[in-house]
Design a protein around this motif. Structure first.
Motif, PDB file in Angstrom:
ATOM      1  N   CYS A 109       2.315  -8.192   4.935  1.00 20.61           N
ATOM      2  CA  CYS A 109       1.439  -6.801   4.886  1.00 20.61           C
ATOM      3  C   CYS A 109       0.806  -6.878   3.651  1.00 20.61           C
ATOM      4  N   ALA A 110       1.373  -7.187   2.601  1.00 21.86           N
ATOM      5  CA  ALA A 110       0.665  -7.254   1.302  1.00 21.86           C
ATOM      6  C   ALA A 110      -0.294  -8.130   1.231  1.00 21.86           C
ATOM      7  N   ARG A 111      -0.412  -9.250   1.923  1.00 20.12           N
ATOM      8  CA  ARG A 111      -1.489 -10.163   1.812  1.00 20.12           C
ATOM      9  C   ARG A 111      -2.392  -9.724   2.837  1.00 20.12           C
ATOM     10  N   VAL A 112      -2.297  -9.185   3.986  1.00 18.69           N
ATOM     11  CA  VAL A 112      -3.369  -8.661   4.836  1.00 18.69           C
ATOM     12  C   VAL A 112      -4.235  -7.541   4.040  1.00 18.69           C
ATOM     13  N   ASP A 113      -3.378  -6.638   3.447  1.00 16.87           N
ATOM     14  CA  ASP A 113      -3.899  -5.578   2.623  1.00 16.87           C
ATOM     15  C   ASP A 113      -4.853  -6.081   1.713  1.00 16.87           C
ATOM     16  N   PHE A 114      -4.390  -7.333   0.974  1.00 20.37           N
ATOM     17  CA  PHE A 114      -5.309  -7.775   0.035  1.00 20.37           C
ATOM     18  C   PHE A 114      -6.415  -8.496   0.681  1.00 20.37           C
ATOM     19  N   LEU A 115      -6.403  -9.014   1.791  1.00 20.96           N
ATOM     20  CA  LEU A 115      -7.595  -9.765   2.459  1.00 20.96           C
ATOM     21  C   LEU A 115      -8.617  -8.650   2.705  1.00 20.96           C
TER      22      LEU A 115
END
Length: 314
Positions: free
Chosen positions: A80-86
């Motif tokens: 979720c954090a990586r999707v948010d970052f992207l």
């Protein structure tokens, strides 16, 4: 505020009491803005996350030997954090794709679609605990994608999301392993690309964004940021041989494949519709067969051959 947080934890079970429509409205509002993944972590720290999504609680103790403390749930929150970052850095990571992706996100609901992608990421491995099997020394999760899609549909129906939102999230969960499988199979063929976009349709970009987060979660954020240019490079022109360890090379291969598919999505979206060479009447007349599923199957084979470039004219 500390006392409020303590009260939230103490009374966490009450979060189930409001109407599902109210809960889903609050969730979508919470997850629709940049930085939303941090609030998912805070929700988990204070007992709300698995009160709302009780199916996620078994993930906390699943595969800790592989994912570390917190098991599959810790991995899920990292995704979720990586999707948010992207999503928060599209113009930096994909300067040539950002405008098309932003238009697509806006056309699917804007912030609400952003929230739906985070919910899809949150639920993408929901079935791993129930499918976990040890084969020799390797932990496997056969069919966690298909069973997870069914679970995601039930969870989001319980929260009264719309039919379109449920179908989108369920499709993302069902197909989230597909880009990884394509990355493991060598260079992408035109047939594989055609089938991928045929099967995913309008859900392809959202799926690829979630898959980017899934694969990126296997690399520490600081190193990922240093390697962003490599992650979006053309696989055919990228030499990963010096990248260590093998797990890092695998992550980069997967991210490059996702990037390649995102570029193809943009190109296909901009390209004119291919000429339709035959219709059902032509097939029935030429082959002297009656109406039925076979006609559709044959037309699809013609379209696939067109996509590959092996058929160019009537």
């Amino acid at each position: 505020e500390p006392r409020t947080l303590q009260a939230i934890y103490r009374h966490r079970r009450l979060v189930r009491d409001p109407a599902p429509e109210r809960v889903h409205a609050e969730l979508l509002s919470l997850l629709s803005v940049p930085g939303a993944s941090a609030w998912l972590r805070r929700m988990d720290e204070h007992g709300l996350l698995t009160q709302l999504f009780e199916e996620l609680e078994p993930a906390r103790r699943c595969a800790e030997t592989y994912y570390g403390p917190g098991g599959v749930l810790a991995h899920t929150l990292e995704v979720c954090a990586r999707v948010d970052f992207l999503l928060s850095n599209l113009r930096k990571i994909y300067p040539g794709l950002a405008t098309d992706l932003e238009k697509h996100i806006a056309s699917r609901g804007g912030g609400a679609f952003r929230a739906l992608l985070l919910l899809s990421a949150l639920l993408h491995d929901v079935a791993k605990p129930e499918t976990a099997r040890l084969e020799g020394k390797r932990l496997r999760f056969f069919e966690h994608d298909t069973r997870g899609a069914v679970a995601a549909e039930e969870i989001l129906r319980r929260l009264r999301l719309s039919r379109e939102q449920i179908d989108t999230a369920s499709a993302i969960v069902r197909h989230h392993l597909r880009p990884g499988h394509l990355a493991s199979g060598g260079p992408l063929s035109e047939r594989a690309i055609y089938r991928f976009f045929r099967d995913l349709g309008e859900n392809a970009p959202g799926l690829l964004l979630v898959c980017w987060g899934d694969h990126a979660s296997y690399m520490p954020e600081a190193r990922l940021k240093r390697l962003l240019k490599t992650a979006v490079a053309d696989p055919a022109r990228s030499d990963l041989s010096r990248l260590k360890p093998e797990e890092a090379r695998k992550t980069m291969r997967h991210l490059q494949l996702v990037s390649q598919l995102l570029r193809r999505w943009r190109d296909l979206k901009r390209a004119p519709e291919p000429e339709r060479l035959l219709d059902g009447r032509d097939v029935m007349k030429l082959l002297k067969i009656p109406p039925g599923p076979k006609v559709g199957e044959l037309l699809e084979r013609v379209r696939e051959a067109q996509a590959e470039g092996t058929v160019r004219s009537r």
